[in-house]
Design a protein around this motif. Structure first.
Motif, PDB file in Angstrom:
ATOM      1  N   HIS A 143       0.848  -1.204   0.000  1.00  0.00           N
ATOM      2  CA  HIS A 143       0.000   0.000   0.000  1.00  0.00           C
ATOM      3  C   HIS A 143       0.878   1.247   0.000  1.00  0.00           C
ATOM      4  O   HIS A 143       1.994   1.227   0.533  1.00  0.00           O
ATOM      5  CB  HIS A 143      -0.887   0.045   1.247  1.00  0.00           C
ATOM      6  N   THR A 144       0.364   2.327  -0.548  1.00  0.00           N
ATOM      7  CA  THR A 144       1.045   3.622  -0.493  1.00  0.00           C
ATOM      8  C   THR A 144       0.060   4.683  -0.005  1.00  0.00           C
ATOM      9  O   THR A 144      -1.132   4.423   0.137  1.00  0.00           O
ATOM     10  CB  THR A 144       1.563   4.043  -1.883  1.00  0.00           C
ATOM     11  N   ASP A 145       0.580   5.903   0.205  1.00  0.00           N
ATOM     12  CA  ASP A 145      -0.330   7.019   0.423  1.00  0.00           C
ATOM     13  C   ASP A 145      -0.748   7.561  -0.949  1.00  0.00           C
ATOM     14  O   ASP A 145      -0.430   6.978  -1.987  1.00  0.00           O
ATOM     15  CB  ASP A 145       0.311   8.091   1.307  1.00  0.00           C
ATOM     16  N   SER A 146      -1.455   8.679  -0.958  1.00  0.00           N
ATOM     17  CA  SER A 146      -1.992   9.200  -2.219  1.00  0.00           C
ATOM     18  C   SER A 146      -1.083  10.244  -2.870  1.00  0.00           C
ATOM     19  O   SER A 146      -1.430  10.813  -3.906  1.00  0.00           O
ATOM     20  CB  SER A 146      -3.375   9.825  -1.981  1.00  0.00           C
ATOM     21  N   THR A 147       0.090  10.494  -2.269  1.00  0.00           N
ATOM     22  CA  THR A 147       1.014  11.472  -2.830  1.00  0.00           C
ATOM     23  C   THR A 147       1.652  10.925  -4.107  1.00  0.00           C
ATOM     24  O   THR A 147       2.060   9.768  -4.154  1.00  0.00           O
ATOM     25  CB  THR A 147       2.119  11.806  -1.819  1.00  0.00           C
ATOM     26  N   GLY A 184      -1.620   0.244  -4.257  1.00  0.00           N
ATOM     27  CA  GLY A 184      -1.352   1.673  -4.317  1.00  0.00           C
ATOM     28  C   GLY A 184      -2.045   2.399  -3.170  1.00  0.00           C
ATOM     29  O   GLY A 184      -2.014   1.943  -2.029  1.00  0.00           O
ATOM     30  N   PRO A 185      -2.713   3.529  -3.464  1.00  0.00           N
ATOM     31  CA  PRO A 185      -3.375   4.298  -2.409  1.00  0.00           C
ATOM     32  C   PRO A 185      -4.850   3.940  -2.228  1.00  0.00           C
ATOM     33  O   PRO A 185      -5.578   4.646  -1.533  1.00  0.00           O
ATOM     34  CB  PRO A 185      -3.242   5.732  -2.917  1.00  0.00           C
ATOM     35  N   SER A 191      -6.341   9.105   7.154  1.00  0.00           N
ATOM     36  CA  SER A 191      -6.493  10.220   6.229  1.00  0.00           C
ATOM     37  C   SER A 191      -5.160  10.558   5.571  1.00  0.00           C
ATOM     38  O   SER A 191      -4.119  10.615   6.234  1.00  0.00           O
ATOM     39  CB  SER A 191      -7.013  11.450   6.978  1.00  0.00           C
ATOM     40  N   ASN A 192      -5.198  10.791   4.268  1.00  0.00           N
ATOM     41  CA  ASN A 192      -4.005  11.226   3.553  1.00  0.00           C
ATOM     42  C   ASN A 192      -3.779  12.734   3.689  1.00  0.00           C
ATOM     43  O   ASN A 192      -2.846  13.272   3.082  1.00  0.00           O
ATOM     44  CB  ASN A 192      -4.108  10.849   2.078  1.00  0.00           C
ATOM     45  N   ALA A 200       0.855   6.098   8.026  1.00  0.00           N
ATOM     46  CA  ALA A 200       0.116   4.869   8.335  1.00  0.00           C
ATOM     47  C   ALA A 200      -0.304   4.138   7.061  1.00  0.00           C
ATOM     48  O   ALA A 200      -0.347   2.901   7.020  1.00  0.00           O
ATOM     49  CB  ALA A 200      -1.111   5.195   9.183  1.00  0.00           C
ATOM     50  N   ASN A 201      -0.610   4.893   6.027  1.00  0.00           N
ATOM     51  CA  ASN A 201      -1.065   4.284   4.780  1.00  0.00           C
ATOM     52  C   ASN A 201       0.069   3.623   4.006  1.00  0.00           C
ATOM     53  O   ASN A 201      -0.169   2.704   3.215  1.00  0.00           O
ATOM     54  CB  ASN A 201      -1.753   5.332   3.899  1.00  0.00           C
TER      55      ASN A 201
END
Length: 212
Positions: A143-147, A184-185, A191-192, A200-201
């Motif tokens: 998993h990733t964050d949304s950046t 991915g995100p 929350s991103n 955390a993401n």
């Protein structure tokens, strides 16, 4: 508002009704079945938290042969001890799986899918559990964050998951017992919009599960 609440209750009730029609063996089958996913979605709707819905009802998804309950006590203890100090969480999930949550900071450098040496003891513990318990399988999800760009994040998350499965293979685990997935995100647990949430993401989850 009342109508929406009733709809949510109806979703959960329908899921429970489906689950109630199962045989004793099916009742021991964990999430990944339609009933398990529906129950998770219903609970998520009632508590108003989509991340909890994902944890309860989506999980590792459908698994050939179904997932059965398992006594994770010894394995959980060994994995926890091996990952001590890394911020790793080892949790027995409601679906009967054992989830090993690895923050990306513990396992990978930024934008890299090369496993950090300090993660080796934990992965060795997971490999040992798979070697000693032939009925257990592992699904690794990155998993990733949304950046950043979506395509890049999806590729990075998959490569990190594959790095883990490759490590396990190199330590004697058959590839047929391992699955890698990159989300991915798309499956955040926080929350991103905050630094803490994005941290955390960014994670890799190892789901250990036993099959029928």
């Amino acid at each position: 508002m009342q109508s929406r609440t009733m709809n949510r209750i109806a979703i959960l009730s329908a899921a429970l009704l489906i689950a109630g029609c199962a045989t004793d063996q099916q009742n021991r089958t964990a999430m990944g079945t339609g009933a398990g996913a529906a129950i998770g979605a219903g609970l998520g709707a009632l508590i108003g938290d989509s991340s909890k819905a994902a944890l309860i009802g989506a999980g590792i998804g459908a698994v050939a042969g179904g997932v059965v309950g398992y006594n994770w006590k010894g394995i959980k203890k060994d994995v926890e001890q091996s990952g001590h100090g890394l911020g790793v969480d080892v949790v027995e999930m409601p679906d009967g799986t054992l989830k090993v949550n690895i923050p990306s900071s513990a396992g990978f450098a930024s934008s890299s899918y090369a496993i950090k040496p300090e993660l080796a003891p934990l992965l060795n513990s997971v490999a040992r559990a798979l070697e000693q318990h032939p009925q257990i399988r592992a699904k690794v999800i990155g998993h990733t964050d949304s950046t950043g760009q979506l395509a890049y994040n999806e590729t990075l998350s998959l490569n990190r998951a594959r790095s883990v499965t490759t490590y396990l293979e190199n330590n004697g685990v058959a590839a047929s017992r391992l699955t890698a997935e990159g989300r991915g995100p798309s499956d955040p647990v926080a929350s991103n919009d905050t630094v803490e949430g994005r941290a955390a993401n960014r994670r890799v989850e190892i789901y250990l599960y036993a099959v029928q």
